[in-house]
Design a protein around this motif. Structure first.
Motif, mmCIF file in Angstrom:
data_model
loop_
_atom_site.group_PDB
_atom_site.id
_atom_site.type_symbol
_atom_site.label_atom_id
_atom_site.label_comp_id
_atom_site.label_asym_id
_atom_site.label_seq_id
_atom_site.Cartn_x
_atom_site.Cartn_y
_atom_site.Cartn_z
ATOM 1 N N ILE A 206 0.842 -1.207 0.000
ATOM 2 C CA ILE A 206 0.000 0.000 0.000
ATOM 3 C C ILE A 206 0.877 1.259 0.000
ATOM 4 O O ILE A 206 0.539 2.273 -0.598
ATOM 5 N N ALA B 125 -4.853 3.930 -3.018
ATOM 6 C CA ALA B 125 -4.162 3.428 -1.828
ATOM 7 C C ALA B 125 -4.669 4.185 -0.596
ATOM 8 O O ALA B 125 -4.853 3.591 0.478
ATOM 9 N N CYS C 289 -5.181 0.256 -5.669
ATOM 10 C CA CYS C 289 -5.156 -1.117 -5.169
ATOM 11 C C CYS C 289 -6.427 -1.867 -5.561
ATOM 12 O O CYS C 289 -7.514 -1.272 -5.637
#
Ligand code: ATP
Length: 248
Positions: free
Chosen positions: A212, A232, A218
């Motif tokens: 992350i 993130a 993500c």
């Protein structure tokens, strides 16, 4: 147009249905992380993109630069600029660092000339000198056998081999696995520098906290389905998703 996109991809090992309608995109220049627990389907996703069989992809489409690559051979996908550094960091242990790097180039050029379809874009990978500028440690160890390198150094060599090939999209499968925290930091720095040169990165990790930190965006996969898609920062703020699917 996204650099890479997956639309409703379904992948199978024999009759086991693993990926279920996986839809994701990776934008040019970003670091995209695909996170999830052990067995969630991360490696299967990377193998589906790279054309590695198994799994069988039945249904859905993988597109790279708007070209459908779903059923292409791995060599043809590779010549288009996609490289996968697998979890097991394939280096040739009995060859020196230098020979490992040289071989990456030879193998790539060969697959370029025997490929059934000619790639539209000619990709030129890094020179060995570029690689050594990027990874000073490898320069210092150039005559050493790859099998005698530390885990972190082998990871750097595996990444360097991919960069020698031609990479527009570098896919890294658990690059931090088995590495001490200090070494993870070195690999992180390397990934960050590669990203700064414009290479797009798709990073698969079980170590969600570390991934992350590096990622722009993500995805979280669980039981073969995408259960989170966001920046993130959004994932950092989403305690429920992190606790439920990532255990952090
Ligand atoms: P890991 O961290 O363990 O690599 P992952 O998220 O990458 O986890 P995958 O390797 O993609 O998970 O595995 C997804 C599922 O597919 C798991 O249930 C796994 O047991 C199964 N699987 C993986 N490889 C095969 C195979 N060659 N044949 C059959 N089933 C497989």
């Amino acid at each position: 147009m996204s650099l890479l996109s997956l639309e409703d991809v379904n992948a199978y090992y024999g009759e086991s249905h693993i990926l279920r309608d996986v839809t994701m995109r990776v934008e040019e220049g970003e670091v995209c992380a695909l996170l999830g627990r052990n067995g969630a389907g991360k490696t299967t996703t990377l193998r589906s993109i790279a054309g590695a069989r198994p799994p069988d992809v039945r249904g859905g489409a993988v597109r790279f630069r708007d070209e459908d690559i779903t059923t292409m051979e791995p060599e043809d996908i590779s010549t288009r600029g996609i490289s996968l550094v697998p979890e097991e960091r394939r280096v040739f242990p009995n060859l020196s660092v230098e020979e490992n790097l040289h071989l990456a180039e030879v193998v790539h050029n060969k697959s370029n000339t025997v490929g059934r379809s000619i790639p539209q874009v000619e990709h030129v990978g890094m020179t060995t000198e570029d690689v050594y500028d990027e990874f000073e440690r490898l320069r210092e160890r150039q005559t050493q056998k790859a099998g005698t390198l530390s885990g972190g150094e082998q990871q750097m060599l595996a990444i360097a081999r991919a960069l020698k090939q031609n990479t527009d999209l570098l896919m890294l499968d658990e690059p931090y696995e088995g590495l001490a925290p200090q070494i993870i930091a070195n690999v992180e720095d390397a990934i960050r520098r590669i990203s700064e040169t414009g290479t797009t990165i798709l990073l698969v990790e079980q170590n969600a906290a570390a991934a992350i930190k590096l990622a722009d965006r993500c995805y979280v996969v669980d039981q073969g389905k995408i259960v989170f898609d966001g920046t993130a920062a959004e994932l950092r703020g989403d305690d429920e998703t992190r606790e439920r699917y990532l255990g952090v």
